[in-house]
Every structure is written in C-alpha cells, then in structure tokens.
Design an enzyme around this catalytic site. Structure first.
Site, PDB file in Angstrom:
ATOM      1  N   ARG A 154       0.812  -1.224   0.000  1.00 33.91           N
ATOM      2  CA  ARG A 154       0.000   0.000   0.000  1.00 33.91           C
ATOM      3  C   ARG A 154       0.846   1.275   0.000  1.00 33.91           C
ATOM      4  O   ARG A 154       0.477   2.271   0.625  1.00 33.91           O
ATOM      5  CB  ARG A 154      -0.961   0.025   1.197  1.00 33.91           C
ATOM      6  CG  ARG A 154      -1.789  -1.238   1.375  1.00 33.91           C
ATOM      7  CD  ARG A 154      -2.641  -1.083   2.618  1.00 33.91           C
ATOM      8  NE  ARG A 154      -2.958  -2.347   3.243  1.00 33.91           N
ATOM      9  CZ  ARG A 154      -4.108  -2.991   3.106  1.00 33.91           C
ATOM     10  NH1 ARG A 154      -5.052  -2.499   2.347  1.00 33.91           N
ATOM     11  NH2 ARG A 154      -4.333  -4.134   3.724  1.00 33.91           N
ATOM     12  N   LYS A 198     -14.133  -3.927   2.948  1.00 29.82           N
ATOM     13  CA  LYS A 198     -12.814  -3.913   2.314  1.00 29.82           C
ATOM     14  C   LYS A 198     -11.880  -2.938   3.027  1.00 29.82           C
ATOM     15  O   LYS A 198     -12.298  -2.088   3.811  1.00 29.82           O
ATOM     16  CB  LYS A 198     -12.943  -3.513   0.838  1.00 29.82           C
ATOM     17  CG  LYS A 198     -13.850  -4.422   0.015  1.00 29.82           C
ATOM     18  CD  LYS A 198     -13.270  -5.824  -0.130  1.00 29.82           C
ATOM     19  CE  LYS A 198     -14.102  -6.688  -1.070  1.00 29.82           C
ATOM     20  NZ  LYS A 198     -15.384  -7.104  -0.474  1.00 29.82           N
ATOM     21  N   ASP A 199     -10.586  -3.072   2.695  1.00 33.07           N
ATOM     22  CA  ASP A 199      -9.578  -2.188   3.262  1.00 33.07           C
ATOM     23  C   ASP A 199      -9.700  -0.786   2.678  1.00 33.07           C
ATOM     24  O   ASP A 199     -10.018  -0.613   1.494  1.00 33.07           O
ATOM     25  CB  ASP A 199      -8.174  -2.736   2.963  1.00 33.07           C
ATOM     26  CG  ASP A 199      -7.937  -4.074   3.622  1.00 33.07           C
ATOM     27  OD1 ASP A 199      -7.938  -4.121   4.858  1.00 33.07           O
ATOM     28  OD2 ASP A 199      -7.753  -5.072   2.903  1.00 33.07           O
ATOM     29  N   LYS A 200      -9.403   0.207   3.501  1.00 36.72           N
ATOM     30  CA  LYS A 200      -9.489   1.597   3.052  1.00 36.72           C
ATOM     31  C   LYS A 200      -8.353   1.957   2.104  1.00 36.72           C
ATOM     32  O   LYS A 200      -8.579   2.591   1.064  1.00 36.72           O
ATOM     33  CB  LYS A 200      -9.476   2.541   4.264  1.00 36.72           C
ATOM     34  CG  LYS A 200      -9.487   4.013   3.871  1.00 36.72           C
ATOM     35  CD  LYS A 200      -9.516   4.919   5.088  1.00 36.72           C
ATOM     36  CE  LYS A 200      -9.516   6.391   4.658  1.00 36.72           C
ATOM     37  NZ  LYS A 200      -9.578   7.305   5.820  1.00 36.72           N
TER      38      LYS A 200
END
Length: 435
Positions: free
Chosen positions: A28, A94-96
């Site tokens: 990320r 979901k992931d940010k």
C-alpha cells in the site's frame, strides 16, 4: 515454523508457517498497489434497472473505491440520497488504503446515484432484497510489494506455502490484524468485555484506550477523557474522524449511571459495528486455536480423529452448516474428501450452539476458552451482540502467482479470508507495513 511479530501475537497470530527470511518491503505504498475485486454471487437476484421499485425496492450498484472506508462510503451515499444509513448494505467490508471493486445496494426508488470523489459508481439493477454481508463468492487480489530487501526470497516462500497447503499454496486461515483495528487492535478486547457483561468497560475501552500507532494528539485526548470521564466535553474534544467514539461519548453525556447506559451508548453504533465487537472476540479465540494447533503439530490440510469437518457448497467453498465430527472409523474416508476439496477441517467461531468435537481438537478449544475466561453461554446476549456461533476452515488455499519487478502477488481467496495473511508470510514485517 517461526514466531510472529509481537503485534500479531496480541491478536492470536503466533506463528509463521514458512522458515524463509522475509522479502521485507511494504504494501500500500499507493492505493493502486492493493487491488481487490469481488467475485460476485448476487446475479440471480438482480433484475433490470427499469424493474418496478415497488416490487424491487433495492437499487444494486457496483462501486470502485479509492481510499474509502466501507462504512464511510455507505454513510456518504445515504447522506447524499437523504436516506437512513441502515438502507445501504454491501457484500463485504474492504480495506481503506486500496482500490476495491465491490457490490452495494440501497433501498431507494430513484436509479440516480451521487457523484463522490474517489468513487466510480455503476448502477446494475434492482432486487427484491438487499445485498447482504456474505453475498459474494470471494475476492481477487493483486498486491505490489514496494522496496523489498530480498525479493528473491519470494519463490522459496511460495514453495513452502505449497508444502503447507498439501500441493496448493496454503496458509492458516487466520483473521488478519485489521479485523481487530489496524492502528489500534482492541476490538476483540472490547468484545471480551461485552462477553463478560461489563458494558462500562467495553464502552470506555473503545473511546479511551489509546495506541502508540495513533497520532500523538489522539492519544492525549483519549487518555484525558479516560482520566476525567467528562462525557459532555468528550464529544467536542475527540477529533471529527472518530465519529463512532463521539457518538458513544454524546450518548453517555445524557447519562452514565448504570450498565444499561453504557450498553445504550454502544447501541448508538451502526448494527454491523455492534456485531464487530463480539465477532472480533470470536476471531481472536479462533486465531488462538489455530496457533495452538500449529504448536502441537496437527495437520491443517487433513483431519485427525475428533476434528469437525464441513463439506463444500455448490461453488466448492466450505459450507459451515454441513458438518461432521471425524471418528476413527470414518477418518480415511474424510481424509479422501479433504484431499479432493469436498471437505475442510474447521475450528469454531464460538457461540451458544458451538459443537466442540472430540479428542485433541476439542481439548485445544477448551484450553483456549479457559485461558480467555469465555464459555459458549456468554454469547447469549441482547440484540446485535449475541451469537450462536459457526465454524471456519482452518486452512485456506489459493492459486498464487509471484512476479518480480515490481514484486507482485496475485491470488484469489474465498469470502472472509484475508489477503494480508498470505502477504505476511512473504514480508515477515511489522503489520504496519501491511496496512
């Protein structure tokens, strides 16, 4: 097998199953480095966009989100449409810090949807029921690892995962650290407070317990509120980004005299967040069970006597509603089913109706529950906090591919399994590098 990072150990993830040194690096670095696309399983329930809203009141839409928290996006949609937040639902959280493509629905007559920054929204039809949590077959992931120190170690790690998975890349089906709060992994501890019947401790912990991974100012505010318990002032002192903590504090400002007051404060949260606390406690216990199974050297890709297995559904995924306890006489038959992907070894997400199985697997579960001072009857709770429990496969396997320059992991997982649980075996880094 090697010990995990100390932060992971606090949420029950005690080991890596690979011995190869990590690649290092980080996920990320930018949102596009972490891509997720749902494998949808809602099509049969969907009708054309021009279907009668009276018969099909739920507008179904697909959204590609860049750096959106799922709950925040749902709130933004409901605010823009002028409807209750509870009218918006989705298949999976979901992931940010990612680019995610996922399915939502909103109970709304008009097919027009808002324009929101960082969101590409595509209406796809109407339905007679909402998209519900779990209305997906799984997720496809593409993860880029930036600045790895030892990228050449990725292939050896992948080979070890294939050995662990019985031929296909496999990892223990741990709940990832983000299940418990990426920066402040405490939701399981709040859940344990709830299971203990200590509503005050649960509410206060959620608002006041700080983490060194949070901004220093946020830590100071939390600690100050914990010291003075001035709930009327707390709503103003807390940063605007902590809107759930503010909601609890504002409710406590109306009265914080009895356990019912603290429970009512927690009930100010959206229903899915109320469920999150006890779910996180269940997840913590599950992780502890898997870690103990690893420590004892029990297999994950095949059963032992006393295991509870579940059978596959029509999509080939584990169906926790179809289970069987493995006896000595059935052991070889069930092993063959597991080898062919027709059955899966499971462990409990403990609740009021949990079946323990027999033998060593049941012994592990009972020891973990005794250590955290939890019993199945503790899950007999009001409203969204109660749970009858379910089961979850202890192993997740995947069609993993590894590419270099940049180092990229591509794979798919069934719903409910965590990409970071695969990635952690490669990086062997501080969980902050995964979040």
């Amino acid at each position: 097998m090697r010990d995990s990072h100390p932060v992971e150990q606090t949420v029950g993830i005690e080991y890596y199953v690979t011995e190869t040194d990590g690649t290092g690096g980080r996920l990320r670095d930018r949102p596009a480095d972490f891509r997720v696309r749902e494998r949808e399983a809602f099509g049969a329930d969907c009708r054309p966009l021009d279907a009668d809203p009276g018969s099909y009141p739920h507008l179904v839409f697909r959204a590609t989100l860049r750096e959106w928290d799922t709950n925040d996006f749902a709130s933004a949609v409901s605010n823009a449409l002028g409807v209750s937040r509870e009218r918006v639902s989705w298949a999976g959280t979901k992931d940010k810090h990612a680019v995610t493509t996922q399915l939502f629905s909103v109970r709304h007559d008009d097919a027009a949807l808002p324009d929101l920054d960082g969101a590409d929204i595509e209406p796809i039809g109407r339905a007679g029921r909402p998209v519900l949590f779990g209305d997906l077959a799984g997720n496809e992931f593409e993860l880029v690892i930036r600045d790895p120190d030892r990228p050449e170690h990725a292939e050896a790690t992948a080979a070890e995962l294939c050995d662990f998975g019985g031929g296909e890349a496999g990892v223990p089906n741990y709940f990832g650290t983000q299940r418990f709060g990426s920066r402040r992994p405490i939701t399981h501890r709040v859940g344990l407070d709830v299971l203990d019947g200590d509503w005050e401790a649960a509410a206060v912990r959620y608002v006041c317990e700080s983490s060194e991974r949070e901004p220093e100012r946020t830590q100071e505010v939390r600690e100050g509120i914990d010291a003075d318990r001035d709930w009327a002032a707390a709503g103003e002192r807390l940063p605007g980004s902590l809107r759930f903590e503010r909601a609890i504090a504002n409710r406590l400002a109306e009265g914080a005299e009895s356990p019912d007051d603290y429970r009512a404060a927690l009930e100010e949260l959206p229903s899915n967040l109320q469920r999150m606390f006890v779910n996180a406690a269940q997840s913590y216990v599950f992780n502890r069970i898997l870690s103990e199974r690893l420590r004892r050297g029990l297999p994950f890709d095949e059963p032992v006597v006393g295991d509870v297995v579940c059978f596959s559904d029509s999509d080939g995924n584990p169906d926790p509603d179809r289970t069987q306890t493995v006896t000595e006489s059935r052991l070889e038959t069930v092993r063959r089913h597991c080898e062919r992907g027709r059955a899966f070894v499971t462990a409990p997400l403990v609740g009021t109706e949990t079946v323990f199985g027999d033998g060593e697997p049941a012994e592990i579960t009972r020891e973990v529950l005794a250590d955290v001072d939890v019993s199945p009857t503790d899950f007999e709770l009001p409203g969204e906090f109660g749970s009858s429990g379910t089961r979850r496969a202890v192993l997740v396997t995947t069609d993993l591919t590894v590419e270099q320059e940049p180092l990229t992991l591509s794979f798919s997982l069934p719903k409910g399994s965590y990409a970071t649980v695969v990635a952690r075996e490669f990086l062997k880094a501080d969980p902050e590098a995964l979040s």
